[in-house]
Design an enzyme around this catalytic site. Structure first.
Site, PDB file in Angstrom:
ATOM      1  N   ASP A 111       0.839  -1.205   0.000  1.00 54.61           N
ATOM      2  CA  ASP A 111       0.000   0.000   0.000  1.00 54.61           C
ATOM      3  C   ASP A 111       0.872   1.253   0.000  1.00 54.61           C
ATOM      4  O   ASP A 111       2.036   1.214   0.415  1.00 54.61           O
ATOM      5  CB  ASP A 111      -0.881   0.040   1.259  1.00 54.61           C
ATOM      6  CG  ASP A 111      -1.893  -1.087   1.277  1.00 54.61           C
ATOM      7  OD1 ASP A 111      -2.192  -1.622   0.205  1.00 54.61           O
ATOM      8  OD2 ASP A 111      -2.352  -1.428   2.389  1.00 54.61           O
TER       9      ASP A 111
HETATM   10  N1  URA Z   1      -1.340  -5.918   3.991  1.00 55.84           N
HETATM   11  C1  URA Z   1      -1.806  -4.640   3.985  1.00 55.84           C
HETATM   12  O1  URA Z   1      -2.816  -4.336   4.609  1.00 55.84           O
HETATM   13  N2  URA Z   1      -1.124  -3.732   3.265  1.00 55.84           N
HETATM   14  C2  URA Z   1       0.024  -3.998   2.595  1.00 55.84           C
HETATM   15  O2  URA Z   1       0.608  -3.103   1.986  1.00 55.84           O
HETATM   16  C3  URA Z   1       0.489  -5.317   2.625  1.00 55.84           C
HETATM   17  C4  URA Z   1      -0.213  -6.267   3.325  1.00 55.84           C
END
Ligand code: URA
Length: 243
Positions: A111
């Protein structure tokens, strides 16, 4: 005569490093007398060969190093950077960190606000396999949460399976590390999975960092920096799917 610059190595290891076949497959091919080294049928399992000069044939076809143009890097993604190569809204992307490496792409996504280990490669097949659910490659995250610690029952449920809107999560490991911080090891990779799993228990992830992808550790790589993977690290990644 050309001189070899590398040490002789076992033919099983060489063909696995070259991405031709797994060590086990090479052993079977030797048993079946299907491999020739410099024109001679190989009959001995541990045969050592010089990688630079050897000519290897399988079923009469010469095989070469499929991985010599293969690149794979570990990158420590900072927060507020997209893990894609471009963005329509002119936000910072990993491309901004790849000035000298125009032909690699990320293995999966993190993310925008997640930090940590992102593998980058030019090898699509390797990337597909690392992400394929069949191979259940482990990803380890460090999550800091707000809203209080999870109870023992909640921890048990977290690791057994959390009912998200896209289905029950697969078994995973969660370990409280103190200070509202948890290590979470997933073997699948759904969108925003860690955050959504905590959200189910009404906890908010305030910081998330990936510290490991399969056998590759983020270690002390500074944010925004990149390093090449060693040959041993590449071999250990490939072992997961017996390449
Ligand atoms: N899980 C999440 O919530 N975000 C990420 O970036 C990776 C795994």
């Amino acid at each position: 005569m050309t001189e070899s610059v590398t040490q002789p190595i076992r033919i099983q290891k060489l063909l696995s490093d070259w991405g031709v076949a797994s060590r086990r497959t090479v052993e079977a091919l030797i048993d079946e007398r299907r491999i020739k080294v410099n024109g001679e049928t190989v009959t001995q399992q541990g045969l050592k060969v010089c990688p630079d000069t050897v000519k290897i044939e399988i079923d009469g076809h010469e095989v070469k190093d499929n991985c010599s143009g293969m690149k794979i890097f570990a990158f420590n993604k900072p927060a507020n950077v997209l893990s894609s190569l471009k963005d329509d809204f002119e936000r910072k992307t990993i491309k901004d960190f790849l000035k000298d490496l125009p032909r690699v792409f990320p293995v999966g996504r993190l993310d925008y606000d997640t930090t940590g280990l992102l593998l980058l490669t030019n090898d699509g097949e390797l990337a597909n396999r690392l992400l394929h659910p069949r191979f259940k490659v482990e990803k380890e995250y460090l999550a800091v949460i707000a809203g209080g610690d999870l109870s023992k029952e909640q921890l048990d449920m977290f690791s057994a399976g959390v009912p998200l809107e896209d289905g029950l999560t697969s078994p995973c490991q969660i370990t409280p590390l103190g200070d509202s911080t948890y290590s979470v090891i997933l073997r699948e990779g759904r969108k925003r999975q860690v955050k959504r799993m905590f959200q189910y228990f009404e906890r908010r992830v305030t910081s998330l960092k990936r510290s490991r992808f399969g056998s590759i550790l983020l270690g002390d790589l500074p944010e925004g920096s990149m390093r090449t993977l060693s040959q041993d690290e590449i071999s250990s990644l490939r072992k997961v799917f017996e390449l």
